[in-house]
Design a protein around this motif. Sequence first.
Motif, PDB file in Angstrom:
ATOM      1  N   SER A  63     -14.553   2.150  -4.712  1.00 16.21           N
ATOM      2  CA  SER A  63     -15.384   1.743  -3.557  1.00 16.21           C
ATOM      3  C   SER A  63     -16.776   1.226  -3.865  1.00 16.21           C
ATOM      4  O   SER A  63     -17.373   0.846  -3.453  1.00 16.21           O
ATOM      5  CB  SER A  63     -15.296   2.895  -2.359  1.00 16.21           C
ATOM      6  N   TYR A  64     -17.405   2.514  -4.809  1.00 16.67           N
ATOM      7  CA  TYR A  64     -18.908   2.225  -5.020  1.00 16.67           C
ATOM      8  C   TYR A  64     -19.238   0.914  -5.646  1.00 16.67           C
ATOM      9  O   TYR A  64     -20.274   0.349  -5.320  1.00 16.67           O
ATOM     10  CB  TYR A  64     -19.208   3.431  -6.203  1.00 16.67           C
ATOM     11  N   GLN A  65     -18.332   0.393  -6.554  1.00 13.35           N
ATOM     12  CA  GLN A  65     -18.616  -0.967  -7.059  1.00 13.35           C
ATOM     13  C   GLN A  65     -18.621  -1.893  -5.962  1.00 13.35           C
ATOM     14  O   GLN A  65     -19.346  -2.972  -6.009  1.00 13.35           O
ATOM     15  CB  GLN A  65     -17.568  -1.159  -8.129  1.00 13.35           C
ATOM     16  N   VAL A  66     -17.681  -1.707  -5.105  1.00 19.74           N
ATOM     17  CA  VAL A  66     -17.781  -2.748  -3.870  1.00 19.74           C
ATOM     18  C   VAL A  66     -18.786  -2.683  -3.183  1.00 19.74           C
ATOM     19  O   VAL A  66     -19.488  -3.946  -2.649  1.00 19.74           O
ATOM     20  CB  VAL A  66     -16.527  -2.599  -2.937  1.00 19.74           C
ATOM     21  N   VAL A  67     -19.320  -1.649  -2.577  1.00 24.15           N
ATOM     22  CA  VAL A  67     -20.573  -1.341  -2.090  1.00 24.15           C
ATOM     23  C   VAL A  67     -21.855  -2.040  -2.797  1.00 24.15           C
ATOM     24  O   VAL A  67     -22.568  -2.741  -2.041  1.00 24.15           O
ATOM     25  CB  VAL A  67     -20.827   0.084  -1.518  1.00 24.15           C
ATOM     26  N   MET A  75       0.759  -1.200   0.112  1.00 27.83           N
ATOM     27  CA  MET A  75       0.107  -0.066   0.077  1.00 27.83           C
ATOM     28  C   MET A  75       0.905   1.275  -0.014  1.00 27.83           C
ATOM     29  O   MET A  75       1.468   1.487   0.906  1.00 27.83           O
ATOM     30  CB  MET A  75      -1.008   0.053   1.030  1.00 27.83           C
ATOM     31  N   ASP A  76       0.819   1.870  -1.078  1.00 29.44           N
ATOM     32  CA  ASP A  76       1.661   3.096  -1.391  1.00 29.44           C
ATOM     33  C   ASP A  76       0.787   4.483  -1.368  1.00 29.44           C
ATOM     34  O   ASP A  76       1.226   5.195  -2.080  1.00 29.44           O
ATOM     35  CB  ASP A  76       2.520   3.159  -2.250  1.00 29.44           C
ATOM     36  N   TYR A  77      -0.258   4.605  -0.581  1.00 30.36           N
ATOM     37  CA  TYR A  77      -1.195   5.713  -0.690  1.00 30.36           C
ATOM     38  C   TYR A  77      -1.565   5.908   0.494  1.00 30.36           C
ATOM     39  O   TYR A  77      -1.347   5.117   1.406  1.00 30.36           O
ATOM     40  CB  TYR A  77      -2.310   5.334  -1.637  1.00 30.36           C
ATOM     41  N   HIS A  78      -2.377   7.058   0.649  1.00 35.30           N
ATOM     42  CA  HIS A  78      -2.924   7.502   2.002  1.00 35.30           C
ATOM     43  C   HIS A  78      -4.389   7.489   1.751  1.00 35.30           C
ATOM     44  O   HIS A  78      -5.030   7.820   0.739  1.00 35.30           O
ATOM     45  CB  HIS A  78      -2.328   9.001   2.058  1.00 35.30           C
ATOM     46  N   TYR A  79      -5.034   7.243   2.945  1.00 34.49           N
ATOM     47  CA  TYR A  79      -6.570   7.316   3.019  1.00 34.49           C
ATOM     48  C   TYR A  79      -6.884   8.793   2.930  1.00 34.49           C
ATOM     49  O   TYR A  79      -6.244   9.520   3.591  1.00 34.49           O
ATOM     50  CB  TYR A  79      -6.919   6.759   4.415  1.00 34.49           C
ATOM     51  N   PRO A  80      -8.228   8.898   2.370  1.00 30.24           N
ATOM     52  CA  PRO A  80      -8.676  10.250   2.422  1.00 30.24           C
ATOM     53  C   PRO A  80      -9.267  10.705   3.754  1.00 30.24           C
ATOM     54  O   PRO A  80     -10.624  10.164   3.816  1.00 30.24           O
ATOM     55  CB  PRO A  80      -9.732  10.425   1.225  1.00 30.24           C
ATOM     56  N   LEU A  81      -8.671  11.434   4.720  1.00 28.72           N
ATOM     57  CA  LEU A  81      -9.227  11.570   5.973  1.00 28.72           C
ATOM     58  C   LEU A  81      -9.363  12.892   5.998  1.00 28.72           C
ATOM     59  O   LEU A  81      -8.545  13.915   5.562  1.00 28.72           O
ATOM     60  CB  LEU A  81      -8.252  10.902   7.054  1.00 28.72           C
ATOM     61  N   ALA A  95      -6.083   7.353  -5.674  1.00 29.07           N
ATOM     62  CA  ALA A  95      -4.882   6.899  -5.241  1.00 29.07           C
ATOM     63  C   ALA A  95      -4.710   5.461  -5.052  1.00 29.07           C
ATOM     64  O   ALA A  95      -3.391   4.946  -5.009  1.00 29.07           O
ATOM     65  CB  ALA A  95      -4.702   7.320  -3.451  1.00 29.07           C
ATOM     66  N   SER A  96      -5.731   4.706  -4.832  1.00 29.86           N
ATOM     67  CA  SER A  96      -5.490   3.218  -4.744  1.00 29.86           C
ATOM     68  C   SER A  96      -5.805   2.236  -6.078  1.00 29.86           C
ATOM     69  O   SER A  96      -5.452   1.274  -5.989  1.00 29.86           O
ATOM     70  CB  SER A  96      -6.562   2.546  -3.617  1.00 29.86           C
ATOM     71  N   GLY A  97      -6.552   2.907  -6.904  1.00 28.35           N
ATOM     72  CA  GLY A  97      -7.086   1.921  -8.092  1.00 28.35           C
ATOM     73  C   GLY A  97      -8.368   1.261  -7.873  1.00 28.35           C
ATOM     74  O   GLY A  97      -8.946   0.593  -8.794  1.00 28.35           O
ATOM     75  N   TYR A 103     -10.523  -6.495  -3.401  1.00 24.90           N
ATOM     76  CA  TYR A 103      -9.646  -6.629  -4.517  1.00 24.90           C
ATOM     77  C   TYR A 103      -8.531  -7.200  -4.345  1.00 24.90           C
ATOM     78  O   TYR A 103      -8.127  -8.002  -5.074  1.00 24.90           O
ATOM     79  CB  TYR A 103      -9.257  -5.214  -4.975  1.00 24.90           C
ATOM     80  N   GLU A 104      -8.055  -7.531  -3.164  1.00 34.47           N
ATOM     81  CA  GLU A 104      -6.751  -8.248  -2.881  1.00 34.47           C
ATOM     82  C   GLU A 104      -7.173  -9.766  -2.424  1.00 34.47           C
ATOM     83  O   GLU A 104      -6.245 -10.874  -2.770  1.00 34.47           O
ATOM     84  CB  GLU A 104      -6.114  -7.628  -1.821  1.00 34.47           C
ATOM     85  N   SER A 105      -8.129  -9.958  -1.874  1.00 36.16           N
ATOM     86  CA  SER A 105      -8.460 -11.482  -1.579  1.00 36.16           C
ATOM     87  C   SER A 105     -10.292 -11.562  -1.820  1.00 36.16           C
ATOM     88  O   SER A 105     -10.639 -11.833  -2.909  1.00 36.16           O
ATOM     89  CB  SER A 105      -8.117 -11.772  -0.217  1.00 36.16           C
ATOM     90  N   TYR A 106     -10.811 -11.460  -0.386  1.00 35.07           N
ATOM     91  CA  TYR A 106     -12.182 -11.533  -0.639  1.00 35.07           C
ATOM     92  C   TYR A 106     -12.984 -10.815   0.674  1.00 35.07           C
ATOM     93  O   TYR A 106     -11.862 -10.671   1.743  1.00 35.07           O
ATOM     94  CB  TYR A 106     -12.739 -13.100  -0.775  1.00 35.07           C
ATOM     95  N   VAL A 107     -14.059 -10.503   0.573  1.00 38.59           N
ATOM     96  CA  VAL A 107     -14.664 -10.034   2.095  1.00 38.59           C
ATOM     97  C   VAL A 107     -16.232 -10.774   1.940  1.00 38.59           C
ATOM     98  O   VAL A 107     -16.577 -11.185   1.123  1.00 38.59           O
ATOM     99  CB  VAL A 107     -14.856  -8.681   2.032  1.00 38.59           C
TER     100      VAL A 107
END
Length: 89
Positions: free
Chosen positions: A71-75, A1-7, A66-68, A30-34
């Motif tokens: 989030s919308y698609q995941v939700v 992870m080479d990015y920062h969260y939008p806080l 930042a990450s690629g 994106y990296e495994s599953y939820v």
Amino acid sequence: MDYHYPLDLDWSNDEMMDVISFFNQVEAYYESYVIGQHVIDKYRRFKEIIPSKAEEKQIFKTFEKASGYNSYQVVQKAKSQSDEKISNE
């Protein structure tokens, strides 16, 4: 992870941790599953902190840039498959 969260520095530490927890679910998708319901639960808390749809879209856009990770698609996938393991595969 080479990015920062939008806080937002106006958020409490707990709110920042909850927003990060939501984005961790997006990353895991994106990296495994939820589990879809876990994403929904974290998203509900995210919406308590950021109730504005416009602000949500901006934060999602910043995170995706930042990450690629979209989030919308995941939700949306989590809402349609809440009782299942979901992933980008």
